[in-house]
Write a protein that holds these residues in place. Structure first.
Motif, PDB file in Angstrom:
ATOM      1  N   LEU A  37      81.678   6.832-114.463  1.00 34.84           N
ATOM      2  CA  LEU A  37      81.638   8.286-114.498  1.00 34.84           C
ATOM      3  C   LEU A  37      80.407   8.742-115.279  1.00 34.84           C
ATOM      4  CD1 LEU A  37      85.401   8.939-115.393  1.00 34.84           C
ATOM      5  CD2 LEU A  37      84.374   8.754-113.106  1.00 34.84           C
ATOM      6  N   GLY A  38      79.704   9.716-114.751  1.00 29.85           N
ATOM      7  CA  GLY A  38      78.529  10.205-115.465  1.00 29.85           C
ATOM      8  C   GLY A  38      77.628  11.015-114.562  1.00 29.85           C
ATOM      9  N   PRO A  39      76.516  11.529-115.102  1.00 28.63           N
ATOM     10  CA  PRO A  39      75.587  12.327-114.307  1.00 28.63           C
ATOM     11  C   PRO A  39      74.660  11.441-113.477  1.00 28.63           C
ATOM     12  CG  PRO A  39      74.779  12.179-116.553  1.00 28.63           C
ATOM     13  CD  PRO A  39      76.108  11.456-116.526  1.00 28.63           C
ATOM     14  N   ALA A  40      73.981  12.067-112.514  1.00 28.93           N
ATOM     15  CA  ALA A  40      72.975  11.371-111.709  1.00 28.93           C
ATOM     16  C   ALA A  40      71.900  12.395-111.334  1.00 28.93           C
ATOM     17  CB  ALA A  40      73.609  10.748-110.466  1.00 28.93           C
ATOM     18  N   ARG A  41      71.144  12.819-112.339  1.00 27.28           N
ATOM     19  CA  ARG A  41      70.164  13.879-112.129  1.00 27.28           C
ATOM     20  C   ARG A  41      68.955  13.403-111.331  1.00 27.28           C
ATOM     21  NH1 ARG A  41      71.553  15.040-118.271  1.00 27.28           N
ATOM     22  NH2 ARG A  41      71.476  12.779-118.055  1.00 27.28           N
ATOM     23  N   THR A  42      68.787  12.103-111.263  1.00 24.52           N
ATOM     24  CA  THR A  42      67.752  11.503-110.418  1.00 24.52           C
ATOM     25  C   THR A  42      68.337  10.253-109.758  1.00 24.52           C
ATOM     26  OG1 THR A  42      66.898  10.042-112.157  1.00 24.52           O
ATOM     27  CG2 THR A  42      65.954  12.274-112.028  1.00 24.52           C
ATOM     28  N   TYR A  43      67.654   9.751-108.745  1.00 22.87           N
ATOM     29  CA  TYR A  43      68.129   8.525-108.101  1.00 22.87           C
ATOM     30  C   TYR A  43      68.059   7.356-109.084  1.00 22.87           C
ATOM     31  CZ  TYR A  43      68.451   4.491-105.051  1.00 22.87           C
ATOM     32  OH  TYR A  43      68.831   3.301-104.475  1.00 22.87           O
ATOM     33  N   GLN A  44      67.031   7.354-109.912  1.00 20.52           N
ATOM     34  CA  GLN A  44      66.877   6.266-110.877  1.00 20.52           C
ATOM     35  C   GLN A  44      68.043   6.254-111.868  1.00 20.52           C
ATOM     36  OE1 GLN A  44      64.353   8.316-109.869  1.00 20.52           O
ATOM     37  NE2 GLN A  44      63.435   6.686-108.590  1.00 20.52           N
ATOM     38  N   GLU A  45      68.474   7.447-112.299  1.00 27.21           N
ATOM     39  CA  GLU A  45      69.609   7.523-113.226  1.00 27.21           C
ATOM     40  C   GLU A  45      70.889   7.038-112.544  1.00 27.21           C
ATOM     41  OE1 GLU A  45      71.353  10.605-116.546  1.00 27.21           O
ATOM     42  OE2 GLU A  45      70.759  11.461-114.614  1.00 27.21           O
ATOM     43  N   LEU A  46      71.075   7.416-111.271  1.00 28.05           N
ATOM     44  CA  LEU A  46      72.244   6.959-110.509  1.00 28.05           C
ATOM     45  C   LEU A  46      72.253   5.446-110.397  1.00 28.05           C
ATOM     46  CD1 LEU A  46      74.670   7.394-108.546  1.00 28.05           C
ATOM     47  CD2 LEU A  46      72.982   7.601-106.710  1.00 28.05           C
ATOM     48  N   LEU A  47      71.118   4.877-110.014  1.00 32.98           N
ATOM     49  CA  LEU A  47      71.037   3.438-109.804  1.00 32.98           C
ATOM     50  C   LEU A  47      71.234   2.683-111.113  1.00 32.98           C
ATOM     51  CD1 LEU A  47      70.560   1.477-107.480  1.00 32.98           C
ATOM     52  CD2 LEU A  47      68.134   1.480-108.051  1.00 32.98           C
ATOM     53  N   SER A  48      70.664   3.209-112.196  1.00 36.07           N
ATOM     54  CA  SER A  48      70.809   2.557-113.502  1.00 36.07           C
ATOM     55  C   SER A  48      72.272   2.509-113.931  1.00 36.07           C
ATOM     56  CB  SER A  48      69.977   3.301-114.546  1.00 36.07           C
ATOM     57  OG  SER A  48      70.188   2.774-115.833  1.00 36.07           O
ATOM     58  N   SER A  49      72.992   3.642-113.763  1.00 35.02           N
ATOM     59  CA  SER A  49      74.423   3.689-114.127  1.00 35.02           C
ATOM     60  C   SER A  49      75.230   2.718-113.281  1.00 35.02           C
ATOM     61  CB  SER A  49      74.954   5.103-113.952  1.00 35.02           C
ATOM     62  OG  SER A  49      74.334   6.010-114.831  1.00 35.02           O
ATOM     63  N   ALA A  50      74.920   2.652-111.984  1.00 38.85           N
ATOM     64  CA  ALA A  50      75.663   1.782-111.073  1.00 38.85           C
ATOM     65  C   ALA A  50      75.446   0.302-111.403  1.00 38.85           C
ATOM     66  CB  ALA A  50      75.246   2.074-109.636  1.00 38.85           C
ATOM     67  N   ILE A  51      74.207  -0.062-111.692  1.00 41.23           N
ATOM     68  CA  ILE A  51      73.895  -1.469-112.002  1.00 41.23           C
ATOM     69  C   ILE A  51      74.565  -1.887-113.313  1.00 41.23           C
ATOM     70  CG2 ILE A  51      72.024  -3.042-112.645  1.00 41.23           C
ATOM     71  CD1 ILE A  51      70.277  -1.531-110.582  1.00 41.23           C
ATOM     72  N   LYS A  52      74.541  -1.007-114.304  1.00 40.48           N
ATOM     73  CA  LYS A  52      75.190  -1.318-115.574  1.00 40.48           C
ATOM     74  C   LYS A  52      76.689  -1.556-115.399  1.00 40.48           C
ATOM     75  CE  LYS A  52      72.040   1.161-118.687  1.00 40.48           C
ATOM     76  NZ  LYS A  52      71.893   2.353-119.577  1.00 40.48           N
ATOM     77  N   ALA A  53      77.295  -0.835-114.460  1.00 38.18           N
ATOM     78  CA  ALA A  53      78.735  -0.964-114.222  1.00 38.18           C
ATOM     79  C   ALA A  53      79.066  -2.075-113.225  1.00 38.18           C
ATOM     80  CB  ALA A  53      79.286   0.369-113.720  1.00 38.18           C
ATOM     81  N   GLY A  54      78.024  -2.757-112.727  1.00 32.02           N
ATOM     82  CA  GLY A  54      78.248  -3.854-111.783  1.00 32.02           C
ATOM     83  C   GLY A  54      78.665  -3.395-110.406  1.00 32.02           C
ATOM     84  N   LEU A  55      78.201  -2.205-109.993  1.00 32.83           N
ATOM     85  CA  LEU A  55      78.625  -1.632-108.716  1.00 32.83           C
ATOM     86  C   LEU A  55      77.654  -1.931-107.572  1.00 32.83           C
ATOM     87  CD1 LEU A  55      79.700   1.913-110.007  1.00 32.83           C
ATOM     88  CD2 LEU A  55      81.102  -0.157-109.803  1.00 32.83           C
ATOM     89  N   GLY A  56      76.476  -2.428-107.880  1.00 30.46           N
ATOM     90  CA  GLY A  56      75.476  -2.667-106.858  1.00 30.46           C
ATOM     91  C   GLY A  56      74.708  -1.401-106.515  1.00 30.46           C
ATOM     92  N   ALA A  57      74.022  -1.414-105.362  1.00 34.90           N
ATOM     93  CA  ALA A  57      73.173  -0.278-104.974  1.00 34.90           C
ATOM     94  C   ALA A  57      73.710   0.481-103.766  1.00 34.90           C
ATOM     95  CB  ALA A  57      71.755  -0.768-104.684  1.00 34.90           C
ATOM     96  N   ASP A  58      74.754  -0.031-103.127  1.00 40.03           N
ATOM     97  CA  ASP A  58      75.377   0.666-101.982  1.00 40.03           C
ATOM     98  C   ASP A  58      76.569   1.440-102.535  1.00 40.03           C
ATOM     99  OD1 ASP A  58      76.055   1.538 -99.503  1.00 40.03           O
ATOM    100  OD2 ASP A  58      76.552  -0.430 -98.670  1.00 40.03           O
TER     101      ASP A  58
END
Length: 499
Positions: A174-195
């Motif tokens: 859960l969190g913000p995604a003000r840019t694609y880079q922020e979205l991808l960074s949050s997803a990778i940290k949580a082990g969610l991948g890029a899809d």
């Protein structure tokens, strides 16, 4: 105008039955008690909404139950549906707008006042303005408060509610995604991948669910995504959607059979991931999945009740096709689009529709029904018949006015494949065979015909999808036929543009 004595009699009758000339207070201990109390209800109860669809048929079970509808589906022929005249210039942007409009409509106010009593109101969607308008009319709202409902309806809060009772959502962060880079960074940290699948806290019909596997995908929806302070960011899984209706009461959580979901079919909805209908049939899911789904729903319902929520709610579940895990998708703390199907299914006719338990809870009658016994019975295949429903939306880019719509009623498919209107009816149970369909019209003469507009609801015996969960040939034919029944003309604005 009713006298004070008549009012007292109505109030007394609401919580009592007459036996051998004496008034006996009723305690609901079983389904027989419940059905009798509902049948003899004298308190005016109103379902106020854009259409009667969601609670279609409940008036057969509950005395003094009426529907105040914005759309005229039945051409004035339904005995328990009241449709006030249209007021020029009103253009609703939401169901809440429609309900608030109806509560201020002089004809609706007169209708409620003339019937007297202590009116109670049910809604599909409502807000704090709705509650204030009901208070002005002396109507009791038979739902948990709009503030509580909104909190529970928040997709971010849904994750947290589920986590409290061990009901897991799809792997997420859960969190913000003000840019694609922020979205991808949050997803990778949580082990969610890029899809990924990204959802905002509120929204329906797939319009606030975004499938993002690249920066280009993100940029298509960047304005909406970046504006949110907190998002639900999920790993994208290959899954089947399921849904289940339930009712949280002081007796416990009543849980209906598990249904499939019809999602994002382009023939039905222009919204990718948008809900379009449901099927209910015995073999929809394995017994293992059905048991888990019931357990998850019971735990969610019990937790909702602890947090102050009472009444009907809907849970969307996701079944991971790779490992058969069942995840919490969404929580809809309200009457939902799926409500009409289980309320008219075999288990409901054998015992009682879920909506009766909702009304029972808000009548504040003493009840101690054996929830486990009912839930166990409803889980048996013998209590599940096969029915399907879809909401047909207009999927073309157009801006026209309807001149001739199809009528509500029973339609028939002849052996040669020809389809035609057979007879008027206002209930799904009027269907007599697999060759027949019930269509309830939403969009009528003079209404706009724009992309995304709900045309009506189609109900059939049996399935609408095949074993691969694609719309079957029969369903395609019904959809094409009913869309072809709509005649329209360009709006004056469109004609001017062409000129």
């Amino acid at each position: 105008m009713s006298t004070k004595r008549e009012e007292e009699k109505r109030n007394q009758a609401q919580n009592a039955l007459e036996k051998n000339g004496a008034i006996v207070k009723i305690s609901i201990r079983n389904i027989t008690d419940l059905r009798l109390v509902m049948h003899r209800n004298q308190r005016p109860i109103y379902f106020i909404s854009a259409s009667p669809f969601n609670l279609l048929g409940i008036d057969d079970w509950v005395g003094s139950f009426k529907i105040i509808s914005y759309f005229e589906s039945f051409e004035g022929r339904h005995p328990n549906v009241f449709v006030p005249s249209k007021i020029p210039g009103f253009e609703p942007k939401s169901i809440e707008d429609i309900n608030n409009h109806l509560l201020q409509h002089p004809e609706a106010i007169d209708y409620i006042t003339r019937r007297g009593g202590r009116p109670a109101a049910l809604f599909l969607m409502f807000d704090e303005k709705t509650e204030a308008l009901c208070q002005e009319l002396g109507m009791e709202v038979w739902h948990s408060t709009a503030k509580l409902r909104q909190r529970c309806d928040n997709k971010i809060e849904t994750v947290r509610i589920g986590n409290k009772v061990g009901v897991r959502s799809v792997p997420n962060t859960l969190g913000p995604a003000r840019t694609y880079q922020e979205l991808l960074s949050s997803a990778i940290k949580a082990g969610l991948g890029a899809d990924l699948v990204v959802q905002t806290a509120f929204g329906d019909s797939g319009r606030t669910t975004f499938f993002i596997a690249s920066e280009d995908d993100y940029n298509l929806h960047a304005e909406k995504i970046a504006a949110e302070s907190e998002l639900k960011i999920m790993k994208r899984i290959k899954c089947r959607s399921a849904t289940i209706e339930a009712c949280a009461t002081s007796s416990g959580t009543f849980v209906s059979p598990l249904m499939t979901e019809i999602i994002g079919k382009p023939e039905l909805t222009p919204y990718k991931g948008g809900w379009a209908g449901n099927e209910i049939f015995a073999g929809a899911f394995s017994e293992e999945i059905r048991v888990r789904a019931r357990d998850m729903t019971t735990r969610l319902g019990d937790q909702l009740f602890r947090e102050g929520y009472r009444g009907c709610f809907n849970v969307d579940l996701l079944v991971d096709l790779e490992n058969n895990e069942v995840y919490l998708g969404e929580l809809n703390p309200r009457i939902s689009g799926a409500s009409s199907l289980p309320n008219q299914a075999a288990f409901a006719y054998a015992d009682a529709p879920l909506m009766l338990f909702h009304i029972m809870e808000f009548l504040r009658m003493d009840h101690q029904i054996d929830v486990k016994e009912l839930n166990d019975r409803w889980s048996c295949k013998e209590f599940v018949d096969s029915w399907s429903q879809v909401i047909i939306k207009w999927t073309e880019d157009s801006n026209e006015i309807v001149t001739r719509p199809p009528a509500t009623g029973i339609y028939r498919m002849a052996p040669d494949g020809k389809m035609f209107f057979d007879r008027y009816d206002y209930r799904r149970k009027g269907i007599e065979s697999d060759e027949e369909a019930f269509f309830q019209r939403f969009t009528g003469p003079g209404d706009s015909l724009k992309k995304g507009r709900d045309l009506g609801a189609l109900m059939l015996r049996g399935r609408m999808m095949d074993d691969e969960f694609k719309l079957n040939e029969r369903t395609h034919k019904w959809i094409e036929f009913l869309k072809s029944c709509y005649a329209s003309k360009p709006t004056p604005e469109t004609q001017c543009d062409k000129a």
